[in-house]
Design an enzyme around this catalytic site. Sequence first.
Site, mmCIF file in Angstrom:
data_model
loop_
_atom_site.group_PDB
_atom_site.id
_atom_site.type_symbol
_atom_site.label_atom_id
_atom_site.label_comp_id
_atom_site.label_asym_id
_atom_site.label_seq_id
_atom_site.Cartn_x
_atom_site.Cartn_y
_atom_site.Cartn_z
ATOM 1 N N TYR A 47 -3.346 -115.915 37.133
ATOM 2 C CA TYR A 47 -3.631 -114.555 36.659
ATOM 3 C C TYR A 47 -4.674 -113.885 37.560
ATOM 4 C CZ TYR A 47 -4.956 -110.870 33.308
ATOM 5 O OH TYR A 47 -5.223 -109.673 32.689
ATOM 6 N N ASP A 48 -5.793 -114.590 37.784
ATOM 7 C CA ASP A 48 -6.905 -113.991 38.540
ATOM 8 C C ASP A 48 -6.482 -113.680 39.975
ATOM 9 O OD1 ASP A 48 -8.007 -114.977 36.217
ATOM 10 O OD2 ASP A 48 -9.666 -116.038 37.174
ATOM 11 N N GLU A 49 -5.904 -114.685 40.625
ATOM 12 C CA GLU A 49 -5.494 -114.481 42.018
ATOM 13 C C GLU A 49 -4.289 -113.547 42.090
ATOM 14 O OE1 GLU A 49 -7.152 -115.241 44.577
ATOM 15 O OE2 GLU A 49 -8.550 -116.760 43.864
ATOM 16 N N VAL A 104 -9.515 -113.875 21.748
ATOM 17 C CA VAL A 104 -10.537 -114.214 20.765
ATOM 18 C C VAL A 104 -10.569 -113.259 19.576
ATOM 19 C CG1 VAL A 104 -12.461 -113.025 21.972
ATOM 20 C CG2 VAL A 104 -12.910 -115.014 20.542
ATOM 21 N N PHE A 163 -9.833 -114.702 15.839
ATOM 22 C CA PHE A 163 -10.853 -114.723 14.780
ATOM 23 C C PHE A 163 -10.392 -113.923 13.556
ATOM 24 C CE2 PHE A 163 -14.783 -115.545 17.745
ATOM 25 C CZ PHE A 163 -14.345 -116.853 17.911
ATOM 26 N N GLY A 213 -20.078 -121.315 21.869
ATOM 27 C CA GLY A 213 -19.991 -119.890 21.537
ATOM 28 C C GLY A 213 -21.063 -119.048 22.201
ATOM 29 N N GLN A 261 -21.031 -118.246 25.401
ATOM 30 C CA GLN A 261 -20.450 -117.398 26.465
ATOM 31 C C GLN A 261 -20.330 -115.963 25.954
ATOM 32 O OE1 GLN A 261 -18.836 -119.635 24.604
ATOM 33 N NE2 GLN A 261 -16.618 -119.447 24.667
ATOM 34 N N ARG A 263 -18.787 -111.827 26.167
ATOM 35 C CA ARG A 263 -17.770 -110.862 26.569
ATOM 36 C C ARG A 263 -18.228 -109.496 26.067
ATOM 37 N NH1 ARG A 263 -16.455 -114.950 28.708
ATOM 38 N NH2 ARG A 263 -14.368 -115.842 28.974
HETATM 39 P P1 NAD Z 1 0.327 -107.649 26.655
HETATM 40 O O1 NAD Z 1 0.706 -109.056 26.898
HETATM 41 O O2 NAD Z 1 0.288 -107.144 25.249
HETATM 42 O O3 NAD Z 1 1.271 -106.653 27.448
HETATM 43 C C1 NAD Z 1 1.924 -106.981 28.649
HETATM 44 C C2 NAD Z 1 3.312 -106.401 28.598
HETATM 45 O O4 NAD Z 1 3.986 -106.686 29.837
HETATM 46 C C3 NAD Z 1 4.165 -107.027 27.488
HETATM 47 O O5 NAD Z 1 4.856 -106.016 26.806
HETATM 48 C C4 NAD Z 1 5.114 -107.958 28.235
HETATM 49 O O6 NAD Z 1 6.324 -108.182 27.557
HETATM 50 C C5 NAD Z 1 5.277 -107.206 29.550
HETATM 51 N N1 NAD Z 1 5.668 -108.062 30.669
HETATM 52 C C6 NAD Z 1 5.108 -109.243 31.035
HETATM 53 N N2 NAD Z 1 5.726 -109.725 32.129
HETATM 54 C C7 NAD Z 1 6.690 -108.824 32.463
HETATM 55 C C8 NAD Z 1 7.654 -108.764 33.486
HETATM 56 N N3 NAD Z 1 7.767 -109.735 34.412
HETATM 57 N N4 NAD Z 1 8.487 -107.686 33.543
HETATM 58 C C9 NAD Z 1 8.407 -106.697 32.613
HETATM 59 N N5 NAD Z 1 7.505 -106.712 31.596
HETATM 60 C C10 NAD Z 1 6.650 -107.760 31.536
HETATM 61 O O7 NAD Z 1 -1.077 -107.430 27.374
HETATM 62 P P2 NAD Z 1 -2.060 -106.179 27.355
HETATM 63 O O8 NAD Z 1 -3.329 -106.620 26.787
HETATM 64 O O9 NAD Z 1 -1.376 -105.000 26.807
HETATM 65 O O10 NAD Z 1 -2.286 -105.986 28.916
HETATM 66 C C11 NAD Z 1 -1.644 -104.960 29.643
HETATM 67 C C12 NAD Z 1 -2.125 -104.987 31.076
HETATM 68 O O11 NAD Z 1 -3.534 -104.778 31.114
HETATM 69 C C13 NAD Z 1 -1.862 -106.309 31.790
HETATM 70 O O12 NAD Z 1 -1.488 -106.039 33.127
HETATM 71 C C14 NAD Z 1 -3.200 -107.000 31.759
HETATM 72 O O13 NAD Z 1 -3.363 -107.881 32.851
HETATM 73 C C15 NAD Z 1 -4.158 -105.829 31.832
HETATM 74 N N6 NAD Z 1 -5.449 -106.181 31.225
HETATM 75 C C16 NAD Z 1 -5.576 -106.238 29.864
HETATM 76 C C17 NAD Z 1 -6.791 -106.612 29.327
HETATM 77 C C18 NAD Z 1 -7.003 -106.678 27.842
HETATM 78 O O14 NAD Z 1 -8.079 -107.088 27.403
HETATM 79 N N7 NAD Z 1 -6.072 -106.282 27.005
HETATM 80 C C19 NAD Z 1 -7.872 -106.934 30.163
HETATM 81 C C20 NAD Z 1 -7.689 -106.883 31.529
HETATM 82 C C21 NAD Z 1 -6.481 -106.493 32.056
HETATM 83 N N1 UDP Z 2 -12.491 -118.063 22.488
HETATM 84 C C1 UDP Z 2 -13.013 -118.764 21.408
HETATM 85 N N2 UDP Z 2 -12.186 -119.043 20.357
HETATM 86 C C2 UDP Z 2 -10.901 -118.618 20.300
HETATM 87 C C3 UDP Z 2 -10.370 -117.898 21.397
HETATM 88 C C4 UDP Z 2 -11.198 -117.638 22.478
HETATM 89 O O1 UDP Z 2 -14.174 -119.167 21.409
HETATM 90 O O2 UDP Z 2 -10.228 -118.903 19.289
HETATM 91 C C5 UDP Z 2 -13.377 -117.740 23.617
HETATM 92 C C6 UDP Z 2 -12.831 -118.108 24.988
HETATM 93 O O3 UDP Z 2 -13.139 -119.453 25.302
HETATM 94 C C7 UDP Z 2 -13.562 -117.122 25.866
HETATM 95 C C8 UDP Z 2 -13.730 -115.891 24.978
HETATM 96 O O4 UDP Z 2 -13.541 -116.338 23.643
HETATM 97 O O5 UDP Z 2 -14.828 -117.603 26.195
HETATM 98 C C9 UDP Z 2 -12.732 -114.789 25.274
HETATM 99 O O6 UDP Z 2 -11.439 -115.354 25.289
HETATM 100 P P1 UDP Z 2 -10.140 -114.478 25.499
HETATM 101 O O7 UDP Z 2 -8.993 -115.429 25.671
HETATM 102 O O8 UDP Z 2 -10.039 -113.452 24.429
HETATM 103 O O9 UDP Z 2 -10.409 -113.650 26.825
HETATM 104 P P2 UDP Z 2 -10.868 -114.073 28.323
HETATM 105 O O10 UDP Z 2 -11.403 -115.457 28.316
HETATM 106 O O11 UDP Z 2 -9.636 -113.940 29.141
HETATM 107 O O12 UDP Z 2 -11.916 -113.092 28.619
#
Ligand code: NAD
Ligand code: UDP
Length: 315
Positions: free
Chosen positions: A148-150, A190, A194, A210, A212, A214
């Site tokens: 995801y990150d890369e 998270v 919750f 807990g 960490q 965000r």
């Molecule tokens: P989500 O999983 O609810 O939405 C992602 C959508 O993309 C879903 O509808 C899924 O079916 C669709 N999808 C996945 N792979 C696909 C593919 N190969 N082809 C077509 N559709 C595909 O996630 P979200 O929280 O709504 O995130 C939306 C975007 O925002 C993502 O790109 C995510 O990386 C980015 N983002 C979200 C957050 C967050 O906290 N919600 C944080 C950082 C980045």
């Molecule tokens: N986390 C937690 N309990 C849960 C789910 C997540 O303590 O049931 C923690 C997780 O380890 C992370 C933080 O909550 O430190 C945020 O997790 P999330 O998956 O929502 O987002 P991301 O880690 O991608 O920021």
Amino acid sequence: MPASLTRNLVTGGAGFVGSHLVDRLMEAGEEVICLDNYFTGRKVNVARWMGHPRFELIRHDVTDPILLEVDRIWHLACPASPVHYQHNPIKTAKTSFLGTYNMLGLARRVGARLLLASTSEVYGDPEVHPQPESYRGNVNTHGLRACYDEGKRVAETLCFDYQRMHGTQIRIARIFNTYGPRMLPDDGRVVSNFIVQALRAQPLTLYGDGSQTRSFCYVDDLVEGLIRLMNGVHAGPINLGNPSEFTIRQLAELVRDCINPGLQLVSEPMPEDDPSQRQPLIELAKNQLGWHPTIPLQQGLEPTIAYFRDRLAEA
Ligand code: NAD
Ligand code: UDP
């Protein structure tokens, strides 16, 4: 249909953030094509627009090319929860790289502007706190989160190379943890975990101790930031997030006290490479977009809890 309407393509439009963005664009009177493969998205999230003359829903995977006549591409397609993006990490990397490549190819061909939904995960487990856009990050290239990150890092790279080589108009949003209605109950993130645990009167699962942190942004605030970024002149990358930082234990206590104060918090193992802290610096968004979040966590939790209450009752 009048030719002057803006034609939007929202990839991942049936997902959590994407469907709220679709709502905003439709409410603004624009044309919207929602494209999704339904991996983590649901048709019901956009059901209210089905049959509307300005709305179209396409089942498609962004790892395959597609040709559509559009003006703006909001490229959100990618699973965002660690549980889902680690389910098939090779597919996640393909979605980020090939998906972004295909959407940039489309943007170049039809002269559309593309906004990439990048992430605070490009900073990895940050050694600089809070994180400015200039921070280059601390990502483990071969860990469980790397797909995801890369993936997002290379997606940003592709955007800037399309801009440099082909003059493609790009906008990059680095989105920090966002929550709200339409997250999946089994999402694993998270806030949804919750809330669902508390509504089911189960203990809330703290990974590690807990401590960490965000910083949680309500989805309406995020969507406003995305729209301002797309409409503005700054390509980014721009952090979009709420700078109010919480430990995960504080979040658990807040959710528990809103729903069922008698519940226990239990400790579970810390996932690999889990970032220990995360907080956006949003000076760039404030200065360039006139944007800042307006909805504090306590306020945003209310409609989110109400949503999950309804969903669990349906189930
Ligand atoms: P989500 O999983 O609810 O939405 C992602 C959508 O993309 C879903 O509808 C899924 O079916 C669709 N999808 C996945 N792979 C696909 C593919 N190969 N082809 C077509 N559709 C595909 O996630 P979200 O929280 O709504 O995130 C939306 C975007 O925002 C993502 O790109 C995510 O990386 C980015 N983002 C979200 C957050 C967050 O906290 N919600 C944080 C950082 C980045
Ligand atoms: N986390 C937690 N309990 C849960 C789910 C997540 O303590 O049931 C923690 C997780 O380890 C992370 C933080 O909550 O430190 C945020 O997790 P999330 O998956 O929502 O987002 P991301 O880690 O991608 O920021």
